[in-house]
Design an enzyme around this catalytic site. Structure first.
Site: not given
Ligand SMILES: NC(=O)c1ccc[n+]([C@@H]2O[C@H](COP(=O)([O-])OP(=O)(O)OC[C@H]3O[C@@H](n4cnc5c(N)ncnc54)[C@H](O)[C@@H]3O)[C@@H](O)[C@H]2O)c1
Ligand SMILES: O=C(O)C1=N[C@H](C(=O)O)CCC1
Length: 249
Positions: A135, A139
Site C-alpha cells: 500500500h 496508510k
Molecule cells: N474498504 C475499502 O475498500 C478501502 C479502500 C481504501 C481505504 N480504506 C480505508 O479507509 C480508511 C480511510 O482511508 P483514506 O486513505 O481515505 O484516509 P485519509 O486519511 O485520506 O482520510 C480519512 C479522513 O477521515 C477524517 N476523519 C478522521 N476522523 C474522523 C471523524 N471522527 N469523523 C469524520 N472524519 C474523520 C480525516 O480528517 C480524513 O480527512 C482507512 O481505514 C483505509 O484503510 C478502505
Molecule cells: O488505502 C488504504 O488504506 C486501503 N485500505 C484497505 C485495507 O486496509 O485493506 C483497502 C485497500 C486500500
C-alpha cells in the site's frame, strides 16, 4: 413511478477515499448527497441521510458507528481495523435496532473481493499460504484490512477441510522477517509512495506455486462496490462483513 434517490452522508469527506465517494455519489442517479463531513464537523446534517458512508480512521470509526446506530442511520463502512471484539459490540447495538443495516467491507474493489474468494477456494488444496500486501506509505494500519480478511477466509477454509498449515523450518529469525501471523497465515506488509492498494496471495504445493494478485491502481476502483453497498444496506438488516456476501459469491 420513479423512486426517490437514497439520501447519503459521507464521513471522512476530505480524505482520499471520502472525497472520491462524494464525487461517486454525486454522479449516481439513484443517490443524493446530503452531507459531506470530516473530523471536527457537527454531525447534525447526517440526520437527513438514510445511509452514511464512513472512510475515516480505525481510531474514529467505532464512535462514529455508535452515533449512527443511535440515530437510526444505515452505515456502509470502508474504514479498516475491525477486531472480533468490535464486531461483537456492533452486533449487540444492532440487536436493539432490527431494521438497521451496517455493511463493513475491508475492500470494495470487485477484483479484490474475487481474489479473496479464489484464495478461499484454493486454500484446501495447499497447506502453505502467505500474503503480501502493498500500500501507499500514508496508510495507518498494518496489516491491511483486506489481508487480515483474506487470512481469516483461508483459515476458515482450512478448518472446514481439515487442512493443517504447512511446515515451516524457520528456527532463527530477525524479528518480523516472517511477517505477522494472522490465524497461522503469514502476512507481509509493504509501504511505498506511488502504490495504491495491492495484494498477492501465494500458495505452495508439491513442485508448484499458485499466485493470486489484485491491484487497485486508482481509488475509483472502490466506487462501484461502495455505491452497491449503499443500495443494498437499506434492505439488509444486521451486520454484514465483506462485500462477497452482497455479491453472493
Ligand atoms: N474498504 C475499502 O475498500 C478501502 C479502500 C481504501 C481505504 N480504506 C480505508 O479507509 C480508511 C480511510 O482511508 P483514506 O486513505 O481515505 O484516509 P485519509 O486519511 O485520506 O482520510 C480519512 C479522513 O477521515 C477524517 N476523519 C478522521 N476522523 C474522523 C471523524 N471522527 N469523523 C469524520 N472524519 C474523520 C480525516 O480528517 C480524513 O480527512 C482507512 O481505514 C483505509 O484503510 C478502505
Ligand atoms: O488505502 C488504504 O488504506 C486501503 N485500505 C484497505 C485495507 O486496509 O485493506 C483497502 C485497500 C486500500
Amino acid at each position: 413511478m420513479t423512486e426517490s434517490p437514497i439520501r447519503v452522508g459521507v464521513l471522512g469527506a476530505r480524505g482520499r477515499m471520502g472525497a472520491t465517494v462524494v464525487k461517486a455519489v454525486e454522479g449516481a442517479a439513484d443517490q443524493e448527497l446530503v452531507a459531506a463531513l470530516d473530523a471536527g464537523d457537527d454531525f447534525a446534517p447526517l440526520e437527513s441521510a438514510q445511509v452514511v458512508v464512513d472512510f475515516t480512521h480505525p481510531d474514529a470509526v467505532m464512535d462514529n458507528l455508535r452515533w449512527l446506530i443511535a440515530h437510526d442511520l444505515h452505515a456502509v463502512v470502508g474504514t479498516t481495523g475491525f477486531s472480533e471484539e468490535r464486531l461483537t459490540e456492533l452486533r449487540g447495538l444492532l440487536a436493539d435496532k432490527p431494521q438497521l443495516g451496517v455493511l463493513i467491507a475491508p475492500n470494495f474493489a470487485l477484483g479484490a473481493v474475487l481474489a479473496m474468494r479464489f484464495a478461499a477456494q484454493a486454500a484446501k488444496f495447499y497447506a502453505s499460504a502467505e500474503i503480501i500486501e502493498l500500500h501507499h506509505n500514508r496508510k495507518a494500519d498494518a496489516p491491511s484490512g483486506t489481508a487480515a480478511h483474506t487470512a481469516r477466509m483461508i483459515a476458515a477454509a482450512r478448518a472446514e477441510a481439515g487442512v493443517a498449515p504447512g511446515p515451516d523450518a524457520t528456527t532463527s529469525e530477525v524479528d518480523g522477517a516472517r511477517g505477522a501471523s494472522v490465524e497461522d497465515v503469514h502476512v507481509h506488509s509493504v509501504r511505498l509512495p506511488g502504490l495504491v492498494a495491492h495484494e498477492e496471495i501465494l500458495f505452495g504445493g508439491e513442485g508448484e506455486t499458485l499466485t493470486i494478485r489484485h491491484d487497485s491502481l486508482d481509488r475509483t476502483s472502490f466506487m462501484p462496490g461502495v455505491l452497491l453497498g449503499v443500495r443494498s444496506v437499506v434492505s439488509r438488516p444486521g451486520l454484514t462483513v465483506g462485500l462477497e456476501n452482497v455479491l453472493d459469491l
